[in-house]
Design a protein around this motif. Structure first.
Motif, PDB file in Angstrom:
ATOM      1  N   THR A 125       0.836  -1.202   0.000  1.00  0.00           N
ATOM      2  CA  THR A 125       0.000   0.000   0.000  1.00  0.00           C
ATOM      3  C   THR A 125       0.872   1.255   0.000  1.00  0.00           C
ATOM      4  O   THR A 125       0.615   2.213  -0.737  1.00  0.00           O
ATOM      5  CB  THR A 125      -0.942   0.012   1.214  1.00  0.00           C
ATOM      6  N   HIS A 126       1.913   1.238   0.828  1.00  0.00           N
ATOM      7  CA  HIS A 126       2.859   2.362   0.896  1.00  0.00           C
ATOM      8  C   HIS A 126       3.499   2.597  -0.467  1.00  0.00           C
ATOM      9  O   HIS A 126       3.588   3.741  -0.944  1.00  0.00           O
ATOM     10  CB  HIS A 126       3.938   2.062   1.943  1.00  0.00           C
ATOM     11  N   PHE A 127       3.919   1.536  -1.134  1.00  0.00           N
ATOM     12  CA  PHE A 127       4.553   1.653  -2.448  1.00  0.00           C
ATOM     13  C   PHE A 127       3.602   2.266  -3.472  1.00  0.00           C
ATOM     14  O   PHE A 127       3.963   3.194  -4.205  1.00  0.00           O
ATOM     15  CB  PHE A 127       5.025   0.280  -2.921  1.00  0.00           C
ATOM     16  N   TYR A 128       2.378   1.754  -3.509  1.00  0.00           N
ATOM     17  CA  TYR A 128       1.405   2.287  -4.460  1.00  0.00           C
ATOM     18  C   TYR A 128       1.082   3.755  -4.165  1.00  0.00           C
ATOM     19  O   TYR A 128       0.959   4.574  -5.083  1.00  0.00           O
ATOM     20  CB  TYR A 128       0.122   1.465  -4.422  1.00  0.00           C
ATOM     21  N   GLN A 129       0.953   4.082  -2.883  1.00  0.00           N
ATOM     22  CA  GLN A 129       0.547   5.430  -2.500  1.00  0.00           C
ATOM     23  C   GLN A 129       1.625   6.468  -2.801  1.00  0.00           C
ATOM     24  O   GLN A 129       1.332   7.555  -3.314  1.00  0.00           O
ATOM     25  CB  GLN A 129       0.219   5.468  -1.002  1.00  0.00           C
ATOM     26  N   TYR A 130       2.879   6.148  -2.507  1.00  0.00           N
ATOM     27  CA  TYR A 130       3.933   7.150  -2.572  1.00  0.00           C
ATOM     28  C   TYR A 130       4.902   7.001  -3.752  1.00  0.00           C
ATOM     29  O   TYR A 130       5.693   7.910  -4.007  1.00  0.00           O
ATOM     30  CB  TYR A 130       4.718   7.155  -1.265  1.00  0.00           C
ATOM     31  N   HIS A 131       4.850   5.873  -4.456  1.00  0.00           N
ATOM     32  CA  HIS A 131       5.851   5.668  -5.500  1.00  0.00           C
ATOM     33  C   HIS A 131       5.305   5.173  -6.832  1.00  0.00           C
ATOM     34  O   HIS A 131       6.083   4.973  -7.760  1.00  0.00           O
ATOM     35  CB  HIS A 131       6.922   4.682  -5.015  1.00  0.00           C
ATOM     36  N   PHE A 132       3.999   4.941  -6.943  1.00  0.00           N
ATOM     37  CA  PHE A 132       3.536   4.389  -8.210  1.00  0.00           C
ATOM     38  C   PHE A 132       2.225   4.984  -8.707  1.00  0.00           C
ATOM     39  O   PHE A 132       2.189   5.642  -9.733  1.00  0.00           O
ATOM     40  CB  PHE A 132       3.406   2.864  -8.115  1.00  0.00           C
ATOM     41  N   VAL A 133       1.142   4.742  -8.016  1.00  0.00           N
ATOM     42  CA  VAL A 133      -0.183   5.101  -8.533  1.00  0.00           C
ATOM     43  C   VAL A 133      -0.301   6.603  -8.793  1.00  0.00           C
ATOM     44  O   VAL A 133      -0.907   7.033  -9.786  1.00  0.00           O
ATOM     45  CB  VAL A 133      -1.287   4.613  -7.570  1.00  0.00           C
ATOM     46  N   HIS A 134       0.301   7.423  -7.913  1.00  0.00           N
ATOM     47  CA  HIS A 134       0.228   8.886  -8.081  1.00  0.00           C
ATOM     48  C   HIS A 134       1.540   9.447  -8.621  1.00  0.00           C
ATOM     49  O   HIS A 134       1.752  10.667  -8.571  1.00  0.00           O
ATOM     50  CB  HIS A 134      -0.104   9.545  -6.741  1.00  0.00           C
ATOM     51  N   ASP A 135       2.394   8.605  -9.142  1.00  0.00           N
ATOM     52  CA  ASP A 135       3.748   8.997  -9.522  1.00  0.00           C
ATOM     53  C   ASP A 135       3.994   8.695 -10.989  1.00  0.00           C
ATOM     54  O   ASP A 135       5.052   8.186 -11.351  1.00  0.00           O
ATOM     55  CB  ASP A 135       4.754   8.224  -8.657  1.00  0.00           C
ATOM     56  N   GLN A 136       3.006   9.030 -11.844  1.00  0.00           N
ATOM     57  CA  GLN A 136       3.083   8.654 -13.250  1.00  0.00           C
ATOM     58  C   GLN A 136       3.038   9.889 -14.152  1.00  0.00           C
ATOM     59  O   GLN A 136       2.185  10.754 -13.972  1.00  0.00           O
ATOM     60  CB  GLN A 136       1.925   7.717 -13.609  1.00  0.00           C
ATOM     61  N   PRO A 137       3.937   9.969 -15.132  1.00  0.00           N
ATOM     62  CA  PRO A 137       3.867  11.056 -16.103  1.00  0.00           C
ATOM     63  C   PRO A 137       2.535  11.024 -16.867  1.00  0.00           C
ATOM     64  O   PRO A 137       1.933   9.959 -17.035  1.00  0.00           O
ATOM     65  CB  PRO A 137       5.041  10.776 -17.043  1.00  0.00           C
ATOM     66  N   ALA A 138       2.114  12.165 -17.356  1.00  0.00           N
ATOM     67  CA  ALA A 138       0.820  12.259 -18.024  1.00  0.00           C
ATOM     68  C   ALA A 138       0.756  11.413 -19.290  1.00  0.00           C
ATOM     69  O   ALA A 138      -0.323  10.928 -19.662  1.00  0.00           O
ATOM     70  CB  ALA A 138       0.510  13.727 -18.358  1.00  0.00           C
ATOM     71  N   ASP A 139       1.899  11.214 -19.947  1.00  0.00           N
ATOM     72  CA  ASP A 139       1.881  10.463 -21.207  1.00  0.00           C
ATOM     73  C   ASP A 139       2.316   9.009 -21.033  1.00  0.00           C
ATOM     74  O   ASP A 139       2.603   8.330 -22.025  1.00  0.00           O
ATOM     75  CB  ASP A 139       2.769  11.139 -22.256  1.00  0.00           C
ATOM     76  N   LEU A 140       2.349   8.528 -19.786  1.00  0.00           N
ATOM     77  CA  LEU A 140       2.744   7.135 -19.560  1.00  0.00           C
ATOM     78  C   LEU A 140       1.799   6.193 -20.302  1.00  0.00           C
ATOM     79  O   LEU A 140       0.582   6.344 -20.241  1.00  0.00           O
ATOM     80  CB  LEU A 140       2.749   6.813 -18.074  1.00  0.00           C
ATOM     81  N   LYS A 141       2.376   5.229 -21.006  1.00  0.00           N
ATOM     82  CA  LYS A 141       1.583   4.311 -21.817  1.00  0.00           C
ATOM     83  C   LYS A 141       2.114   2.895 -21.682  1.00  0.00           C
ATOM     84  O   LYS A 141       3.328   2.681 -21.675  1.00  0.00           O
ATOM     85  CB  LYS A 141       1.619   4.743 -23.289  1.00  0.00           C
ATOM     86  N   ILE A 159       5.364  -2.995 -23.574  1.00  0.00           N
ATOM     87  CA  ILE A 159       6.243  -1.875 -23.889  1.00  0.00           C
ATOM     88  C   ILE A 159       5.772  -0.704 -23.029  1.00  0.00           C
ATOM     89  O   ILE A 159       4.626  -0.265 -23.147  1.00  0.00           O
ATOM     90  CB  ILE A 159       6.191  -1.485 -25.371  1.00  0.00           C
ATOM     91  N   LEU A 160       6.654  -0.214 -22.159  1.00  0.00           N
ATOM     92  CA  LEU A 160       6.339   0.924 -21.287  1.00  0.00           C
ATOM     93  C   LEU A 160       7.025   2.164 -21.841  1.00  0.00           C
ATOM     94  O   LEU A 160       8.215   2.139 -22.145  1.00  0.00           O
ATOM     95  CB  LEU A 160       6.822   0.662 -19.869  1.00  0.00           C
ATOM     96  N   SER A 161       6.267   3.235 -21.993  1.00  0.00           N
ATOM     97  CA  SER A 161       6.852   4.480 -22.492  1.00  0.00           C
ATOM     98  C   SER A 161       6.314   5.663 -21.707  1.00  0.00           C
ATOM     99  O   SER A 161       5.171   5.659 -21.250  1.00  0.00           O
ATOM    100  CB  SER A 161       6.558   4.648 -23.983  1.00  0.00           C
ATOM    101  N   PHE A 162       7.164   6.674 -21.534  1.00  0.00           N
ATOM    102  CA  PHE A 162       6.756   7.911 -20.868  1.00  0.00           C
ATOM    103  C   PHE A 162       7.845   8.955 -21.084  1.00  0.00           C
ATOM    104  O   PHE A 162       8.983   8.636 -21.461  1.00  0.00           O
ATOM    105  CB  PHE A 162       6.525   7.699 -19.365  1.00  0.00           C
ATOM    106  N   THR A 163       7.478  10.207 -20.860  1.00  0.00           N
ATOM    107  CA  THR A 163       8.453  11.286 -20.852  1.00  0.00           C
ATOM    108  C   THR A 163       8.748  11.636 -19.402  1.00  0.00           C
ATOM    109  O   THR A 163       7.820  11.847 -18.603  1.00  0.00           O
ATOM    110  CB  THR A 163       7.917  12.528 -21.597  1.00  0.00           C
ATOM    111  N   HIS A 164      10.021  11.706 -19.058  1.00  0.00           N
ATOM    112  CA  HIS A 164      10.433  11.890 -17.661  1.00  0.00           C
ATOM    113  C   HIS A 164      10.273  13.360 -17.258  1.00  0.00           C
ATOM    114  O   HIS A 164      11.241  14.082 -17.025  1.00  0.00           O
ATOM    115  CB  HIS A 164      11.890  11.437 -17.499  1.00  0.00           C
ATOM    116  N   THR A 165       9.014  13.803 -17.164  1.00  0.00           N
ATOM    117  CA  THR A 165       8.694  15.190 -16.835  1.00  0.00           C
ATOM    118  C   THR A 165       8.392  15.394 -15.353  1.00  0.00           C
ATOM    119  O   THR A 165       8.311  16.536 -14.887  1.00  0.00           O
ATOM    120  CB  THR A 165       7.486  15.663 -17.655  1.00  0.00           C
TER     121      THR A 165
END
Length: 249
Positions: A125-141, A159-165
């Motif tokens: 839960t900690h990982f999802y809350q602070y490092h993943f679910v809310h930690d995604q670039p807008a163009d993550l695909k 295939i994971l893609s995103f811009t590191h913004t």
């Protein structure tokens, strides 16, 4: 045949591939509206003219009722539906409680290249809350390349893609945004137990990520990459993944 009496205003949903027919009421009258999904919307077949072997819709319908339960207590379709729901909560809804609702009471998640994740409900839960679910670039695909279903697990090649913004602590912990485009193959091995997701082992090539982010010439930034046998121990659940603090350092 199962006969179903319908009245004005009633709606009945018929799955693709099911044999069906309409008949009149006791007054020899019927007035019905058909609504379809997809293209082509409807292809009529006379039952006597087809076999289940040459009609894919019929085969799909019959298969849905003959799937055995796997070792995890779910059918193949149920495993895929549970995984799809899990991913929707992660990537579309950005809903941590929703994500956790698809998992068992004792989940185990690990990002293998940096050993981030969690070995119990609290840490995941900690990982999802602070490092993943809310930690995604807008163009993550995430583009699915292939999916393989086993007795107790699903293996998905992506295939994971995103811009590191924005900071992406689940993949580049402690590294500020570089503005670089990242695109890598990523494999997820999803375990199932008691009808839910019980584990995720996620693999990618961290050197590729660092190279695309322009960081390969900064060895001090490789401190979150692990190359020793502790990674193998973590994948085998012999040791827990690393729980990073909220700031990701």
């Amino acid at each position: 045949w199962i006969r179903i009496a319908l009245e004005k205003g009633d709606l009945i949903i018929l799955p693709e591939g099911i044999y069906h027919r309409f008949t009149t009421d006791e007054k020899n009258f019927i007035h019905a509206m058909r609504l379809f999904v997809g293209e082509p919307v409807w292809t009529p077949y006379n039952r006597k003219d087809i076999t289940e072997q040459n009609n894919l819709s019929r085969l799909k319908y019959v298969h849905a009722f003959h799937q055995p339960k796997r070792g995890c207590g779910l059918t193949e379709d149920e495993m895929l539906e549970m995984w799809a729901m899990h991913c929707k909560y992660e990537f579309v809804d950005h809903d941590v409680p929703g994500t956790m609702s698809t998992m068992t009471d004792a989940p185990f998640n690990v990002n293998v290249p940096n050993m981030m994740g969690g070995g119990d409900h609290k840490d995941v839960t900690h990982f999802y809350q602070y490092h993943f679910v809310h930690d995604q670039p807008a163009d993550l695909k995430v583009e699915v390349v292939s999916t393989t279903v086993g007795d107790k697990q699903v293996v998905e090649e992506n295939i994971l893609s995103f811009t590191h913004t924005v900071p992406v602590s689940f993949m580049l912990p402690g590294i500020p945004p570089t503005g670089k485009k990242i695109r890598i193959p990523l494999v997820v091995i999803v375990g199932f137990s008691e009808g839910k997701v019980c584990s995720e082992h996620i693999y990618w090539d961290q050197a590729s990520v660092l190279y695309q982010a322009g960081l390969m010439d900064k060895p001090e930034l490789l401190r979150h990459c692990y190359y020793g046998s502790e990674i193998c121990d973590c994948v085998q659940h012999k040791i827990k993944p690393i729980v990073f603090p909220v700031d990701g350092t």
